[in-house]
Design a protein around this motif. Sequence first.
Motif, short mmCIF file in Angstrom:
data_model
loop_
_atom_site.label_atom_id
_atom_site.label_comp_id
_atom_site.label_asym_id
_atom_site.label_seq_id
_atom_site.Cartn_x
_atom_site.Cartn_y
_atom_site.Cartn_z
N THR A 126 -1.65 -3.13 -4.08
CA THR A 126 -0.21 -3.04 -4.35
C THR A 126 0.56 -2.75 -3.07
OG1 THR A 126 -0.67 -2.19 -6.58
CG2 THR A 126 1.55 -1.86 -5.73
N PHE A 139 3.42 1.24 -6.90
CA PHE A 139 2.48 1.86 -5.98
C PHE A 139 2.42 3.37 -6.17
CE2 PHE A 139 2.05 4.05 -1.84
CZ PHE A 139 0.70 3.80 -1.63
N GLY A 167 -0.54 -3.33 -9.27
CA GLY A 167 0.07 -2.04 -9.55
C GLY A 167 0.40 -1.82 -11.01
#
Length: 473
Positions: free
Chosen positions: A171, A246, A202
């Motif tokens: 991510t 993230f 993610g």
Amino acid sequence: MKDESNPKPAAAATPAATELCIAAVEQPSVTQRGISTVALDPTRSAVVYTYDPQLITDAQVEKLARDATGEFHDRWQTCTLHLNREGGRLCESCSLRLERSVQALPGVRRATASYLGGALTVTFDQTQLSDSGLLSALRRIGARVRPLTATTSDGLQTSTVTIEFWLAGITLLGMLTGWAAGNWAGPPALMFAAYIAAYVAGGYFGLRASLQALRRGVIEIDLLMVLAACGAAAVGQPFEGGLLLFLFSLSNAMQSYSFGRTKTAVEALIRLRPNKALVVTPAGTQEMLVEQVAVGAHIRILPGAHVPLDGVVIEGESSVNEASLTGEALPKNKRRDDAVLAGSINIDGTLLVRVGRAAADSTLARLIRHVEQAQSEKAPTQRLIDAFEQRYAVVVIAATAALIVLPPLLGGISFQAAFSRAITVMVAASPCALVISTPATISLRNCKCSAPRCTLQGWRPRGGSRHHSGGGN
């Protein structure tokens, strides 16, 4: 207890009866002639009896208190079970709902659950529920539990944590690559592919967790995070959406890792205890399972062997390493009448030991139980946030929907402008720094204190302690 004609403050108090045991202590006591009231004093961790000294003596009150607390120990049992992980952010909101469902079962006094810790601890009445009956009742209400055996590592847990870290890394890489390609005139296809990879990596666990939580009727932070990330991409801000994904994916991975280390510490404790002991009988020495060795039996401990049970040395002399239990670096010299603890290592001599406690009551066994139970406990702040985050997510999603729909209907603003403003509000509101930071901070503390020499249990102020010490101890 207190008599109106001759009041006298309580002179007898038993240690630490709390909300779990006060009812069990009070019920038989108040029917005793001369006893007026039974009150809980959490500041002193005591049950306070007020009584008429003309009708009952101090010694009788003390005996009554000891009998009552002894009955509590015989009646109530605490069991810790492994709880399979599911739901968003390991669905700590779901764990609160599970606790309420378990506490509603007949015979259950208290339940604490944590999908993050992977444990469910239940205190129940053995006169109403057996161990197998409790397990069946829990499975009937949908709790995915099994007996807690930490002797082997959870390979699935380890591989899942590894995958979570890898996806968080993908991510971050995809997010930065997409940002660089977009700002430095890179190929549009590269930017598009990078952001797609970042969103898929993610959002994988978040979306799966959100769907699992929705099936339980729970809307929580993971769903808010996924919607905010998708909304950010829809209004042309894919980097901000990738950053949300993230942060949440990294937070989940860190929590899973820290609690995985705690479970590893429990496994290390269990490996200290041998499964068998050399029992000395008139017929000779025979090997027996530690659970079958009776209190008072004599066991022989050879050099280099782990001590299987708590006991007292009756013959021999040796150095014993107790570092794994007490943290003391230097071995202790043990001779006749010295106590030895299960899990310690006999170094250089042969010892004959009289068993002082059964395997289930040894110092090591109790330490293991405390660590296992601590995995289902939460700090008051974390409990507050677990309860708050679901309402928070619902309010933010509902507010975003209202900001999208209402302004165009009332006039004066286009749908596109309303949608952009509403998504900006949602992105600003997700993630909530408090929701994302508190579980990670507490789990990090739990990880740091997971070594045998540092054990945390309960994480509550002393005045709120729920653990009961018998009156006879």
